[in-house]
Design a protein around this motif. Structure first.
Motif, PDB file in Angstrom:
ATOM      1  N   UNK A 236      40.210  82.544  68.075  1.00 13.08           N
ATOM      2  CA  UNK A 236      40.520  81.335  67.278  1.00 13.08           C
ATOM      3  C   UNK A 236      40.710  81.437  66.156  1.00 13.08           C
ATOM      4  N   UNK A 237      39.936  82.436  65.284  1.00 11.39           N
ATOM      5  CA  UNK A 237      40.495  82.687  63.804  1.00 11.39           C
ATOM      6  C   UNK A 237      41.891  83.233  63.643  1.00 11.39           C
ATOM      7  N   UNK A 238      42.167  84.388  64.717  1.00  8.46           N
ATOM      8  CA  UNK A 238      43.408  84.994  64.597  1.00  8.46           C
ATOM      9  C   UNK A 238      44.354  84.050  64.891  1.00  8.46           C
ATOM     10  N   UNK A 239      44.343  83.130  65.916  1.00  9.41           N
ATOM     11  CA  UNK A 239      45.320  82.177  66.342  1.00  9.41           C
ATOM     12  C   UNK A 239      45.655  81.003  64.984  1.00  9.41           C
ATOM     13  N   UNK A 240      44.582  80.790  64.334  1.00 12.70           N
ATOM     14  CA  UNK A 240      44.698  79.762  63.148  1.00 12.70           C
ATOM     15  C   UNK A 240      45.625  80.436  62.299  1.00 12.70           C
ATOM     16  N   UNK A 241      45.368  81.807  61.762  1.00 12.75           N
ATOM     17  CA  UNK A 241      45.914  82.448  60.861  1.00 12.75           C
ATOM     18  C   UNK A 241      47.932  82.621  61.293  1.00 12.75           C
ATOM     19  N   UNK A 242      47.721  82.692  62.273  1.00 12.34           N
ATOM     20  CA  UNK A 242      48.988  82.946  62.988  1.00 12.34           C
ATOM     21  C   UNK A 242      49.913  81.717  63.024  1.00 12.34           C
ATOM     22  N   UNK A 243      49.048  80.511  63.328  1.00 13.95           N
ATOM     23  CA  UNK A 243      50.080  79.326  63.400  1.00 13.95           C
ATOM     24  C   UNK A 243      50.132  78.793  61.905  1.00 13.95           C
ATOM     25  N   UNK A 244      49.389  79.256  61.047  1.00 20.42           N
ATOM     26  CA  UNK A 244      49.446  78.782  59.631  1.00 20.42           C
ATOM     27  C   UNK A 244      51.007  79.074  59.122  1.00 20.42           C
ATOM     28  N   UNK A 305      48.711  91.300  71.201  1.00 19.81           N
ATOM     29  CA  UNK A 305      49.068  90.111  70.294  1.00 19.81           C
ATOM     30  C   UNK A 305      49.050  90.672  68.810  1.00 19.81           C
ATOM     31  N   UNK A 306      48.341  91.477  68.664  1.00 18.25           N
ATOM     32  CA  UNK A 306      47.965  92.046  67.124  1.00 18.25           C
ATOM     33  C   UNK A 306      49.353  92.874  66.784  1.00 18.25           C
ATOM     34  N   UNK A 307      49.821  93.591  67.739  1.00 15.19           N
ATOM     35  CA  UNK A 307      50.885  94.126  67.519  1.00 15.19           C
ATOM     36  C   UNK A 307      52.350  93.295  67.117  1.00 15.19           C
ATOM     37  N   UNK A 308      52.368  91.972  67.968  1.00 15.44           N
ATOM     38  CA  UNK A 308      53.411  90.972  67.543  1.00 15.44           C
ATOM     39  C   UNK A 308      53.001  90.392  66.294  1.00 15.44           C
ATOM     40  N   UNK A 309      51.620  90.105  66.041  1.00 11.41           N
ATOM     41  CA  UNK A 309      51.606  89.389  64.613  1.00 11.41           C
ATOM     42  C   UNK A 309      51.901  90.402  63.503  1.00 11.41           C
ATOM     43  N   UNK A 310      51.626  91.631  63.685  1.00  8.45           N
ATOM     44  CA  UNK A 310      51.919  92.643  62.586  1.00  8.45           C
ATOM     45  C   UNK A 310      53.479  92.637  62.411  1.00  8.45           C
ATOM     46  N   UNK A 311      54.239  92.605  63.304  1.00  8.26           N
ATOM     47  CA  UNK A 311      55.740  93.009  63.356  1.00  8.26           C
ATOM     48  C   UNK A 311      56.048  91.573  62.567  1.00  8.26           C
ATOM     49  N   UNK A 312      55.842  90.216  62.977  1.00  7.63           N
ATOM     50  CA  UNK A 312      56.243  89.164  62.583  1.00  7.63           C
ATOM     51  C   UNK A 312      56.026  89.144  60.828  1.00  7.63           C
ATOM     52  N   UNK A 313      54.821  89.649  60.463  1.00  5.81           N
ATOM     53  CA  UNK A 313      54.471  89.407  59.225  1.00  5.81           C
ATOM     54  C   UNK A 313      55.371  90.420  58.195  1.00  5.81           C
ATOM     55  N   UNK A 314      55.490  91.582  58.889  1.00  3.62           N
ATOM     56  CA  UNK A 314      56.491  92.500  58.154  1.00  3.62           C
ATOM     57  C   UNK A 314      57.902  92.011  58.210  1.00  3.62           C
ATOM     58  N   UNK A 315      58.426  91.313  59.066  1.00  2.00           N
ATOM     59  CA  UNK A 315      59.765  91.202  59.135  1.00  2.00           C
ATOM     60  C   UNK A 315      60.099  89.973  58.062  1.00  2.00           C
ATOM     61  N   UNK A 316      59.028  88.813  58.302  1.00  3.99           N
ATOM     62  CA  UNK A 316      59.170  87.601  57.554  1.00  3.99           C
ATOM     63  C   UNK A 316      58.927  87.989  56.018  1.00  3.99           C
ATOM     64  N   UNK A 403      50.147  86.530  58.737  1.00  5.23           N
ATOM     65  CA  UNK A 403      50.117  87.150  59.836  1.00  5.23           C
ATOM     66  C   UNK A 403      49.478  88.585  59.963  1.00  5.23           C
ATOM     67  N   UNK A 404      49.501  89.354  58.960  1.00  2.00           N
ATOM     68  CA  UNK A 404      48.714  90.273  58.865  1.00  2.00           C
ATOM     69  C   UNK A 404      47.135  90.276  58.935  1.00  2.00           C
ATOM     70  N   UNK A 405      46.752  89.253  58.418  1.00  5.74           N
ATOM     71  CA  UNK A 405      44.971  89.125  58.817  1.00  5.74           C
ATOM     72  C   UNK A 405      45.075  88.483  60.014  1.00  5.74           C
ATOM     73  N   UNK A 406      46.022  87.834  60.614  1.00  5.96           N
ATOM     74  CA  UNK A 406      45.778  87.380  62.057  1.00  5.96           C
ATOM     75  C   UNK A 406      45.943  88.613  62.797  1.00  5.96           C
ATOM     76  N   UNK A 407      46.768  89.460  62.710  1.00  5.43           N
ATOM     77  CA  UNK A 407      46.646  90.800  63.260  1.00  5.43           C
ATOM     78  C   UNK A 407      45.220  91.773  63.275  1.00  5.43           C
ATOM     79  N   UNK A 408      44.446  91.504  62.062  1.00  6.15           N
ATOM     80  CA  UNK A 408      43.317  92.104  62.063  1.00  6.15           C
ATOM     81  C   UNK A 408      42.362  91.386  62.910  1.00  6.15           C
ATOM     82  N   UNK A 409      42.477  90.057  62.924  1.00  6.17           N
ATOM     83  CA  UNK A 409      41.236  89.243  63.725  1.00  6.17           C
ATOM     84  C   UNK A 409      41.592  89.548  65.163  1.00  6.17           C
TER      85      UNK A 409
END
Length: 433
Positions: A236-244, A305-316, A403-409
């Motif tokens: 839930x923590x990771x999902x919230x950080x990614x939805x942010x 999911x963590x890989x996807x979150x980290x990729x999105x953070x880097x690209x954005x 998104x980087x914090x989401x990946x860690x979560x």
């Protein structure tokens, strides 16, 4: 505290054939999610019109989106308890009629505060729809399809966001923003009433006839135990950080295209919709990848999911913060948009796997509360406040670092799940029975 034994699973066994009634429930749930997000997102393309008419700051504009998410978050758990107790289908109908009425009221607003209040009621109506609808689908589709089915329904939210962004700019330019709210309110009334024909899988009879559901005490108690499971908490923590990140970008992308690329408001919505479209496709693709690569292992799913979150953070961050406006920047931003929705279907599916059948609506409400209160409610408002201080491009770059914090979560959720599974194997046996 002594509680009654857990109920048996709602859903069909893995080998069961998927019935026409299941696809009917999916179709209506998908359509209502589409309308839900049209009504929620359409105001984003109206920002230039509202800013010009009422001289609003970006923070005030962002609050029009955040108000919806805040009331969704605050109402999600109480409404889900009612849905589990008195009938999920009936609750979906009531919610749809409520948010459609509130959308209609938005068109009658004559001041910023009146519009803000109406938007808050839109969120109140949407509070119970997602958890109740998701719980119904989890009962009529086998577990092996949960990530894909829930991801597809969430993709309807992304598609609805696309239509909201496109229609908001076009209809507001042609008919005015007030009439636009009235136009988009109508489908919710129709689809909400049609949902009366959906069957509640916990009852095996039309939901209109009523559903007893579990006791409120037991539902609340099991809801409390859910947050004590590490995989549920950290997912839930990771999902919230990614939805942010997702909602901040979906809210401000039309304004970004308008301000940075100099595109007119009605056309800016169409261009911004490409970003959201790729997010919709991404939610389906990542949901499939999570199911395929995870192969029933929760920790592996969360690593994907963590890989996807980290990729999105880097690209954005690169797109908004490092590259100048142009075709290369836009391509990088679009690639980030495809990856940013990686958690949409996976997080609720992971939470469902850790949840007993009788409290699935409450479990999904927990996910909705976390994502709405700490993701969707904060994203537009925080990005708007940063935009007033730093400019919109820098604000979106800073917001994307979440998104980087989401990946860690997500990584930690998988590790914590493995440890908890070793310590308390009986808890996982009861959840998967």
């Amino acid at each position: 505290m002594h509680l009654p034994p857990m109920s048996k699973p709602e859903g069909p066994p893995e080998a069961d054939r998927i019935t026409g009634r299941a696809w009917f429930a999916f179709g209506l749930t998908f359509a209502l999610m589409l309308i839900d997000f049209i009504d929620r997102q359409i105001v984003a393309s109206m920002f230039p019109f509202l800013k010009a008419e009422w001289q609003l700051s970006d923070q005030q504009l962002g609050a029009l989106m955040s108000a919806v998410s805040a009331t969704v978050a605050l109402g999600a758990i109480p409404v889900a308890v009612l849905a589990d107790r008195w009938g999920r289908v009936r609750m979906v109908v009531v919610m749809a009629l409520t948010w459609s009425s509130a959308t209609l009221a938005c068109g009658l607003a004559n001041s910023y505060h009146a519009l803000l209040a109406a938007r808050a009621v839109v969120g109140l109506g949407e509070a119970g729809y997602g958890p109740a609808g998701g719980a119904i689908l989890s009962g009529v589709f086998p577990r092996r399809l949960h990530s894909a089915i829930l991801g597809a329904v969430q993709a309807a939210g992304a598609i609805g966001s696309i239509l909201g962004v496109v229609l908001g700019g076009i209809l507001a330019a042609r008919y005015g923003w007030k009439a636009t709210f009235g136009i988009v309110a109508v489908p919710g009334f129709v689809l909400g009433l049609c949902y009366l024909w959906v069957r509640d899988p916990t009852q095996g009879r039309p939901a209109a006839a009523g559903a007893s559901g579990p006791s409120i005490l037991r539902t609340l108690w099991n809801g409390h135990t859910l947050v004590r499971k590490p995989v549920v908490l950290w997912s839930c923590v990771g999902g919230a950080l990614q939805v942010f990140v997702i909602v901040a970008l979906y809210t401000w992308m039309p304004s970004y295209v308008n301000r940075v690329y100099g595109v007119a408001p009605d056309k800016a919505g169409t261009q911004a919709a490409v970003f959201i479209l790729l997010g919709a496709l991404g939610s389906i693709a990542w949901g499939y990848a999570v199911d395929r690569l995870g192969r029933g292992d929760v920790a592996r799913r969360l690593r994907v999911v963590a890989v996807g979150a980290a990729l999105s953070g880097g690209l954005l961050v690169a797109g908004f913060g490092l590259l100048p406006p142009g075709s290369l920047q836009w391509a990088v931003i679009l690639a980030g948009g495809f990856c940013v929705t990686c958690s949409i279907g996976a997080v609720p599916a992971v939470v469902l796997e850790a949840t007993e059948a009788g409290i699935r609506a409450t479990a999904l409400a927990l996910v909705a509360m976390a994502q709405n209160l700490f993701g969707q409610a904060l994203g537009p408002l925080a990005a708007g406040a940063m935009s007033d201080a730093l400019g919109l491009d820098r604000a979106l770059a800073v917001a994307s670092t979440s998104a980087f914090f989401a990946a860690a979560a997500f990584v930690w959720a998988g590790v914590a799940h493995r440890r908890h599974q070793v310590r308390c194997p009986a808890a996982f046996t009861s959840a998967q029975a």
